[in-house]
Design a protein around this motif. Structure first.
Motif, short mmCIF file in Angstrom:
data_model
loop_
_atom_site.label_atom_id
_atom_site.label_comp_id
_atom_site.label_asym_id
_atom_site.label_seq_id
_atom_site.Cartn_x
_atom_site.Cartn_y
_atom_site.Cartn_z
N VAL A 45 1.00 -1.24 -0.03
CA VAL A 45 -0.04 -0.06 0.07
C VAL A 45 0.96 0.92 0.16
N GLN A 46 0.66 2.20 -0.96
CA GLN A 46 1.26 3.60 -0.98
C GLN A 46 0.39 4.37 -0.11
N LEU A 47 0.81 5.45 0.44
CA LEU A 47 0.08 6.45 1.09
C LEU A 47 0.54 7.99 0.16
N ILE A 48 -0.55 8.30 -0.32
CA ILE A 48 -0.51 9.65 -1.37
C ILE A 48 -1.24 10.85 -0.48
N ASP A 49 -0.69 12.13 -0.53
CA ASP A 49 -1.15 13.18 -0.05
C ASP A 49 -2.15 13.74 -1.30
N GLY A 50 -3.38 13.83 -0.83
CA GLY A 50 -4.45 14.68 -1.88
C GLY A 50 -4.06 15.83 -1.96
#
Length: 283
Positions: free
Chosen positions: A138-143
């Protein structure tokens, strides 16, 4: 060394997720500062008799989020002159919390003691709500910074800080560079908050049409099943463009189509040798 500053997490929104240690620190803290009072557990904190100040006004006064985060950090560090400070934030104090990073930087420079009191983050709540195992990738992305990040097409993506439909639209446009327009996306609001959690699965092109998107909203984008829109060479081209662009590497910017000519023949023979030997690693 002076201080301390206690960086504390309030959990994703369910009061049962607020750690006992955090609650005790909030109750005994002579100075309690919340990054924001717009969080589901805050009314409950008031019921516990916890007195605090909040930094919500910065979001209205500042022109950018960067300015907000800097002002929050300066406020917390300045408060140490009056005694110990408990700075509490939604979720985990170090997960997607830029002000905490700035506070740590200033505290290190000014020799201020910092203690971390962790709590479950919104990511933990999303994992639980969607029954996801992060070991699968899982990769976290800042919207709010979606243009600067590249989604993973072969792993899942959690897009956080989708604060409103305008942000959702920007996220959608960026994701469409990598995923089909009809790629499934799970939209989750208030993950882990009883009575407020909402989950809906939509197609990518529909994500900004949901009227209930707010500051507690995240997206889960599963891996692509077919051929991705973006191939690995796209990333290589972006790196090359950065190296050869304004402010790039001096050597890289000197290169021309004539530069590789002296070595091209030798490199070609090495490619032919690798093919004939069947050594794919060398190739």
């Amino acid at each position: 060394m002076v201080g301390p500053i206690i960086l504390a997490g309030l959990g994703p929104g369910d009061r049962r997720a607020v750690p006992v240690g955090v609650l005790e620190a909030l109750k005994r803290g002579p100075q309690v500062i919340l990054r924001t009072s717009v969080h589901p557990v805050v009314p409950w904190l008031k019921q516990q008799g916890i007195r605090f100040s909040a930094c919500d006004r910065f979001y209205k006064e500042a022109a950018t989020f960067e300015e907000v985060y800097r002002r929050v950090a300066r406020t917390v560090v300045a408060a140490v002159r009056r005694g110990p400070v408990v700075y509490a934030v939604p979720g985990h104090p170090l997960v997607a919390e830029t002000p905490s990073r700035y506070i740590l930087e200033e505290a290190r420079q000014k020799d201020i003691e910092v203690e971390i009191l962790p709590a479950p983050s919104f990511v933990d709540a999303v994992f639980a709500a969607l029954r996801l195992d992060p070991v699968a990738g899982v990769q976290l992305i800042d919207g709010l910074n979606i243009a600067a990040q590249q989604p993973a097409t072969r792993a899942g993506n959690i897009v956080m800080q989708v604060h409103d439909r305008l942000t959702a639209a920007a996220v959608k446009i960026r994701l469409m560079e990598f995923f089909p327009d009809e790629h499934p996306v799970t939209v989750i609001r208030a993950a882990g908050v009883p009575g407020e959690e909402r989950i809906e699965r939509v197609r990518l092109f529909e994500v900004d049409r949901l009227p209930w998107i707010d500051h507690l909203t995240s997206f889960y984008v599963p891996p692509a099943t077919g051929e991705p829109k973006e191939y690995p060479l796209g990333s290589l081209a972006a790196v090359m463009a950065a190296l050869r662009g304004e402010g790039g590497g001096p050597w890289d910017r000197q290169q021309t189509p004539d530069t590789p000519k002296p070595d091209l023949g030798e490199e070609t023979y090495e490619v032919l040798e690798a093919i004939e030997s069947g050594n794919m690693h060398s190739l």
